[in-house]
Design a protein around this motif. Structure first.
Motif, PDB file in Angstrom:
ATOM      1  N   ILE A 102      33.424  49.450  34.745  1.00 22.34           N
ATOM      2  CA  ILE A 102      34.814  49.215  35.138  1.00 22.34           C
ATOM      3  C   ILE A 102      34.862  47.897  35.909  1.00 22.34           C
ATOM      4  CG2 ILE A 102      36.784  50.102  36.449  1.00 22.34           C
ATOM      5  CD1 ILE A 102      36.024  51.986  34.226  1.00 22.34           C
ATOM      6  N   CYS A 103      35.811  47.040  35.528  1.00 22.59           N
ATOM      7  CA  CYS A 103      35.915  45.729  36.170  1.00 22.59           C
ATOM      8  C   CYS A 103      37.071  45.731  37.154  1.00 22.59           C
ATOM      9  CB  CYS A 103      36.206  44.657  35.127  1.00 22.59           C
ATOM     10  SG  CYS A 103      34.942  44.570  33.900  1.00 22.59           S
ATOM     11  N   ARG A 104      36.949  44.858  38.135  1.00 16.82           N
ATOM     12  CA  ARG A 104      38.072  44.615  39.034  1.00 16.82           C
ATOM     13  C   ARG A 104      38.764  43.341  38.556  1.00 16.82           C
ATOM     14  NH1 ARG A 104      39.975  45.211  44.557  1.00 16.82           N
ATOM     15  NH2 ARG A 104      38.734  47.096  44.583  1.00 16.82           N
ATOM     16  N   LEU A 105      40.064  43.440  38.348  1.00 20.15           N
ATOM     17  CA  LEU A 105      40.839  42.300  37.873  1.00 20.15           C
ATOM     18  C   LEU A 105      41.784  41.816  38.961  1.00 20.15           C
ATOM     19  CD1 LEU A 105      40.091  43.080  34.905  1.00 20.15           C
ATOM     20  CD2 LEU A 105      42.392  42.398  34.336  1.00 20.15           C
ATOM     21  N   VAL A 106      41.844  40.521  39.132  1.00 17.10           N
ATOM     22  CA  VAL A 106      42.866  39.950  40.001  1.00 17.10           C
ATOM     23  C   VAL A 106      43.716  39.048  39.112  1.00 17.10           C
ATOM     24  CG1 VAL A 106      43.314  38.538  42.031  1.00 17.10           C
ATOM     25  CG2 VAL A 106      41.304  40.031  41.970  1.00 17.10           C
ATOM     26  N   VAL A 107      44.953  39.446  38.881  1.00 21.35           N
ATOM     27  CA  VAL A 107      45.819  38.741  37.939  1.00 21.35           C
ATOM     28  C   VAL A 107      46.935  38.042  38.708  1.00 21.35           C
ATOM     29  CG1 VAL A 107      47.240  38.975  35.879  1.00 21.35           C
ATOM     30  CG2 VAL A 107      45.395  40.606  36.292  1.00 21.35           C
ATOM     31  N   ASP A 108      47.060  36.734  38.510  1.00 23.73           N
ATOM     32  CA  ASP A 108      48.138  35.985  39.151  1.00 23.73           C
ATOM     33  C   ASP A 108      49.192  35.631  38.113  1.00 23.73           C
ATOM     34  OD1 ASP A 108      46.887  36.120  41.584  1.00 23.73           O
ATOM     35  OD2 ASP A 108      45.769  34.258  41.288  1.00 23.73           O
ATOM     36  N   MET A 109      50.427  36.000  38.404  1.00 20.89           N
ATOM     37  CA  MET A 109      51.529  35.822  37.450  1.00 20.89           C
ATOM     38  C   MET A 109      52.734  35.249  38.184  1.00 20.89           C
ATOM     39  SD  MET A 109      50.481  37.583  34.556  1.00 20.89           S
ATOM     40  CE  MET A 109      51.942  38.152  33.672  1.00 20.89           C
TER      41      MET A 109
ATOM     42  N   GLN B 194      43.719  51.028  36.104  1.00 18.00           N
ATOM     43  CA  GLN B 194      44.222  51.714  37.291  1.00 18.00           C
ATOM     44  C   GLN B 194      44.749  50.639  38.233  1.00 18.00           C
ATOM     45  OE1 GLN B 194      41.141  53.743  39.460  1.00 18.00           O
ATOM     46  NE2 GLN B 194      42.458  53.864  41.292  1.00 18.00           N
ATOM     47  N   ILE B 195      46.062  50.671  38.499  1.00 16.99           N
ATOM     48  CA  ILE B 195      46.681  49.602  39.283  1.00 16.99           C
ATOM     49  C   ILE B 195      46.409  49.830  40.767  1.00 16.99           C
ATOM     50  CG2 ILE B 195      48.839  48.371  39.752  1.00 16.99           C
ATOM     51  CD1 ILE B 195      47.925  48.356  36.777  1.00 16.99           C
ATOM     52  N   LEU B 196      45.869  48.816  41.415  1.00 21.11           N
ATOM     53  CA  LEU B 196      45.584  48.930  42.848  1.00 21.11           C
ATOM     54  C   LEU B 196      46.711  48.340  43.682  1.00 21.11           C
ATOM     55  CD1 LEU B 196      41.828  47.843  42.800  1.00 21.11           C
ATOM     56  CD2 LEU B 196      42.767  50.157  42.711  1.00 21.11           C
ATOM     57  N   GLY B 197      47.466  47.405  43.094  1.00 25.80           N
ATOM     58  CA  GLY B 197      48.559  46.838  43.883  1.00 25.80           C
ATOM     59  C   GLY B 197      49.290  45.741  43.135  1.00 25.80           C
TER      60      GLY B 197
ATOM     61  N   GLU C 135      53.108  36.278  41.973  1.00 24.71           N
ATOM     62  CA  GLU C 135      52.649  37.558  42.486  1.00 24.71           C
ATOM     63  C   GLU C 135      51.260  37.878  41.954  1.00 24.71           C
ATOM     64  OE1 GLU C 135      56.138  39.812  41.789  1.00 24.71           O
ATOM     65  OE2 GLU C 135      56.008  39.725  39.623  1.00 24.71           O
ATOM     66  N   ARG C 136      50.653  38.849  42.622  1.00 30.26           N
ATOM     67  CA  ARG C 136      49.264  39.172  42.286  1.00 30.26           C
ATOM     68  C   ARG C 136      49.148  40.661  41.990  1.00 30.26           C
ATOM     69  NH1 ARG C 136      44.311  36.815  45.697  1.00 30.26           N
ATOM     70  NH2 ARG C 136      44.558  35.214  44.105  1.00 30.26           N
ATOM     71  N   VAL C 137      48.546  40.954  40.852  1.00 31.47           N
ATOM     72  CA  VAL C 137      48.281  42.344  40.492  1.00 31.47           C
ATOM     73  C   VAL C 137      46.780  42.567  40.591  1.00 31.47           C
ATOM     74  CG1 VAL C 137      48.507  44.113  38.699  1.00 31.47           C
ATOM     75  CG2 VAL C 137      50.189  42.259  38.831  1.00 31.47           C
ATOM     76  N   GLU C 138      46.389  43.607  41.307  1.00 34.09           N
ATOM     77  CA  GLU C 138      44.967  43.963  41.319  1.00 34.09           C
ATOM     78  C   GLU C 138      44.813  45.290  40.612  1.00 34.09           C
ATOM     79  OE1 GLU C 138      42.520  43.081  44.646  1.00 34.09           O
ATOM     80  OE2 GLU C 138      44.074  41.844  45.561  1.00 34.09           O
ATOM     81  N   ALA C 139      43.774  45.380  39.807  1.00 36.18           N
ATOM     82  CA  ALA C 139      43.607  46.591  39.007  1.00 36.18           C
ATOM     83  C   ALA C 139      42.144  46.800  38.666  1.00 36.18           C
ATOM     84  CB  ALA C 139      44.421  46.474  37.717  1.00 36.18           C
ATOM     85  N   LEU C 140      41.841  48.040  38.319  1.00 34.49           N
ATOM     86  CA  LEU C 140      40.529  48.361  37.773  1.00 34.49           C
ATOM     87  C   LEU C 140      40.727  48.634  36.294  1.00 34.49           C
ATOM     88  CD1 LEU C 140      39.259  50.748  40.588  1.00 34.49           C
ATOM     89  CD2 LEU C 140      38.537  48.382  40.165  1.00 34.49           C
TER      90      LEU C 140
ATOM     91  N   PHE D 108      43.609  35.037  35.512  1.00 33.55           N
ATOM     92  CA  PHE D 108      42.955  36.187  36.129  1.00 33.55           C
ATOM     93  C   PHE D 108      41.456  35.982  36.261  1.00 33.55           C
ATOM     94  CE2 PHE D 108      41.065  38.217  32.363  1.00 33.55           C
ATOM     95  CZ  PHE D 108      41.809  37.648  31.333  1.00 33.55           C
ATOM     96  N   THR D 109      40.893  36.731  37.198  1.00 37.67           N
ATOM     97  CA  THR D 109      39.441  36.733  37.350  1.00 37.67           C
ATOM     98  C   THR D 109      38.960  38.166  37.167  1.00 37.67           C
ATOM     99  OG1 THR D 109      39.660  37.050  39.725  1.00 37.67           O
ATOM    100  CG2 THR D 109      39.370  34.796  38.965  1.00 37.67           C
ATOM    101  N   VAL D 110      37.762  38.285  36.636  1.00 38.80           N
ATOM    102  CA  VAL D 110      37.180  39.591  36.324  1.00 38.80           C
ATOM    103  C   VAL D 110      35.833  39.685  37.015  1.00 38.80           C
ATOM    104  CG1 VAL D 110      36.409  41.101  34.463  1.00 38.80           C
ATOM    105  CG2 VAL D 110      38.143  39.371  34.003  1.00 38.80           C
TER     106      VAL D 110
END
Ligand code: GDP
Ligand code: MG
Length: 691
Positions: A596-603, A621-624, A635-640, A663-665
């Protein structure tokens, strides 16, 4: 005789407004805004070429590589140059597409002036935000060129400025407004000089009477321009407060100074297609681009050679593209390259795909140098006896695309690695390597688009055809319960036999604990020297568990066993250990683990919630979802997200955000995978193993 040329350290003399000497101009902006066409128009207007090519006809100086031609868009930086009123200008046309833009990042640092080329479409203004942010951070003087002005709708230039201003740290100064006749843009008003011009195809615009219907708009826009300049010029402020008419020369001088110092961002209009506004742009380059000393200071040198690109594809071999500071550079001159010295080979002026040999080049000029094999991007090479340095390139994009590749013809394996080595040498965003766990050769790049072009280059330049597919996901397995198993390896085939006998107890560990081995045998049931062999056998078994994947988080205890004074050996105990462990694992309720990866997505703001649904539909799984910590309007979405569901994500996120999503993985943890998905993975693995 190693006589070094005398370095001319004096700054280039400044003319009334602006500098003289060789200038380097970079063109940046979204794909399709017309950068390559604009470079072509500038080369044509300055008579560097005698016929203007077009993207459609595949006849531009830039985009000469077959990858760029066949896509109709740039895949690497295009270098060209022209002379204008006695000065040399080098143009660096940067690709706009996300997969290739980083090719020009190092070059930007050496640019005297950057032209940010945009469409006259207000809805697309946001596309330049990342570029403007980069230019602001590096403090590089820049101007905005609204190209395709022939297609501008009424009012769209002003709407565009309103949309662009919040994206820029410094004030924009609209220098021209379009003159329209019906649906057509036929010319422009120069707000600083208060003069009207009509475009003429293929030549300089013609001065005309100020059209009566534009006078009010002209006054208002000129007022805004002067107010912007007055913020940096008290004398001008005084003049405006007194309602006096400012001196035109003074206004022009202010514009040049403010642009060169990156205090004000001028905005001009062009049509690369018809040549409209191109001469005006040439004048801006001449008067408003600062001389090379400002860029030299930014790069941290007075007389170094700044390497901004390595090119492997040319007919003359590996070329080092660099900008020369502080005096003449001569063919064969000795330079300090990192911790070595090297003589530069031939010097080539570059015009698209054409290279012309030169004996020497002056300050500010850009040159391709052969035979500097140790020179790499970001180096500042020193003159003989000097100290070389480096300029770091900030914020390269992450490499979010991966492909597993193999030469279609096994005979090409050696050729493939030699070719990949060369491609990585010239492309800072490309990486390749072997994955030990999956035994795959992996290519990593910015996005799918980027890797597609890399494969095309492999084919065309090096004649290597590869098959590619998404890389295997690094599944793991573990066990749910404990089990005890005896493993006995016994062979009595004449002469020396083999004998190893062990009893193993295996038990699950907490997630992330890995592997633990311990020995609880007593009374020399197994002599001490064979214990490591048993552990090796267990490790062999863990490489591929009952489901076909490496096993994680198990404790293995050697509890008992027996040996034979003649037949026991290291090998026999290793085999016994492996047998016992394999059988014990199968009896211990094995289950699958997926990475499972942690994603930080900037949009851009407003698109984050769409990213959330894309990620959720991929079992994320959305973390925020929060405002971006540093960037306004983002905005920034963090997810697994399961690694297995990363494929194609870049394309999905980009299509939600006009290509702006970033995004970064990173690997986060292993999680249990059950049900249908797990059975499919196990079945697929069995198929591969059976093949
Ligand atoms: N109408 C119009 N089309 C243009 C103009 N400049 C470029 N184009 C077209 O826009 C497309 C993209 O141009 P190109 O130079 O490749 O853009 P780049 O991706 O920014 O380098 C091509 O089809 C060009 O012919 C212009 O000023 N007016
Ligand atoms: Mg282009």
């Amino acid at each position: 005789m190693g006589t070094a040329p005398s370095a001319n350290l004096a700054p280039s003399p400044r003319s009334a407004f602006g500098a003289s000497g060789a200038r380097m101009i970079a063109l940046v902006g979204p794909a399709g805004a017309g950068k390559t066409s604009l470079a072509e128009a500038l080369l044509f207007a300055s008579s560097a070429i005698n016929r203007a090519g077009s993207i459609e006809a595949g006849s531009t100086v830039g985009d000469a590589s077959s990858e760029a031609r066949s896509r109709g868009g740039s895949t690497e930086i295009n270098l060209s140059h022209f002379d204008w009123l006695g000065d040399r200008f080098t143009l660096l046309d940067l690709p706009g597409a996300a997969g290739f833009i980083a090719d020009g990042f190092a070059a930007l640092q050496s640019a005297d002036l950057v032209l940010v080329v945009v469409d006259p479409v207000p809805e697309r203004a946001g596309l330049v935000e990342p570029l403007l942010r980069r230019l602001d951070a590096l403090d590089i003087p820049h101007a905005i060129v609204v190209n395709r002005v022939d297609t501008a709708r009424a009012g769209s230039v002003h709407d565009l400025i309103d949309k662009l201003q919040p994206l820029s740290r410094e004030p924009l100064a609209l220098r021209q407004i379009p003159i329209r006749e019906g649906e057509q843009v036929v010319g422009y008003v120069d707000l600083a000089m208060e003069r009207a011009y009509r475009y003429r195809s293929g030549s300089e615009s013609q001065k005309i009477e100020m059209p009566a219907d534009i006078a009010d708009l002209e006054r208002a826009d000129r007022g805004k321009l002067l107010e912007t300049l007055a913020d940096f010029d008290d004398e001008l402020l005084e003049t405006l407060l007194m309602d006096d008419i400012p001196d035109a020369m003074k206004v022009m001088a202010d514009l040049a100074e403010d642009t060169a110092h990156n205090r004000v961002i001028p905005v001009v209009l062009t049509s690369a297609l018809t040549g409209g506004g191109i001469h005006r742009l040439l004048k801006l380059l001449r008067h408003e681009a600062p001389g090379p000393m400002e860029a030299a200071t930014r790069v941290g040198t007075t007389d170094g050679i700044h390497v901004f690109k390595v090119a492997q594809g040319s007919a003359v071999g590996r070329l080092t593209y660099a900008r020369v500071y502080g005096g003449l550079l001569q063919e064969g001159e000795e330079l300090v390259v990192g911790d070595k010295t090297a003589r530069c080979g031939s010097l080539f002026a570059v015009q698209g795909e054409k290279t012309v040999k030169q004996a020497s080049v002056g300050t500010g000029e850009v040159i391709a140098i052969s035979k500097l094999d140790d020179a790499s991007v970001g180096m500042v090479l020193a003159r003989k006896g000097g100290a070389p340095s480096d300029v770091a390139v900030p914020d390269y994009p992450p490499r979010n695309a991966k492909l597993a590749i193999a030469a279609r013809d096994r005979k090409d394996d050696v050729k493939l690695s030699a070719a990949l080595h060369k491609l990585c040498d010239e492309d800072p965003m490309l990486e390749w390597g072997h994955d030990e766990a999956t035994r795959e050769t992996l290519l990593r790049g910015v996005n799918d688009d980027h890797l597609e072009v890399v494969l095309a280059r492999l084919r065309r330049r090096y004649g290597v055809v590869v098959d590619s597919r998404p890389p295997s996901v690094a599944y793991r397995e573990s066990i749910r319960k404990s089990a005890t198993q005896r493993g006995r390896h016994k062979k009595q085939s004449g002469g020396h036999g083999q004998y190893g006998d062990v009893v193993l107890e295996i038990a699950p560990l907490e997630r992330g604990e890995g592997f633990r081995f311990s020995d609880r045998t007593v009374g020399g049931a197994i002599p001490k020297q064979w214990i490591p062999a048993v552990e090796m056998g267990v490790r062999d078994a863990l490489e591929a568990g009952p489901l076909g994947f490496p096993v994680e988080d198990v404790a293995v205890t050697l509890t008992d066993g027996s040996h034979h004074s003649v037949d026991s050996s290291e090998l026999a105990f290793r085999i016994a250990g492996r047998m016992a462990a394999s059988e014990a694992l199968a009896a211990a309720a094995p289950y699958l683990l997926e990475p499972i990866c942690r994603l930080v997505v900037d949009m851009p703001t407003g698109t984050g919630s769409k990213a959330v649904s894309v990620l959720s539909s991929r079992r994320g799984q959305i973390l925020g979802l929060l405002p971006h910590p540093d960037w306004e309007r983002w905005e920034r979405v963090e997810a697994l997200l399961p690694e297995a569901n990363l494929q194609g994500l870049d394309g999905d996120l980009c299509s939600l955000s006009q290509g702006l999503a970033q995004f970064t993985v990173s690997f986060d943890h292993l999680a249990e995978l059950t049900g249908k998905q797990a059975s499919e993975v196990v079945l697929a693995r069995k198929d591969v193993a059976a093949a």
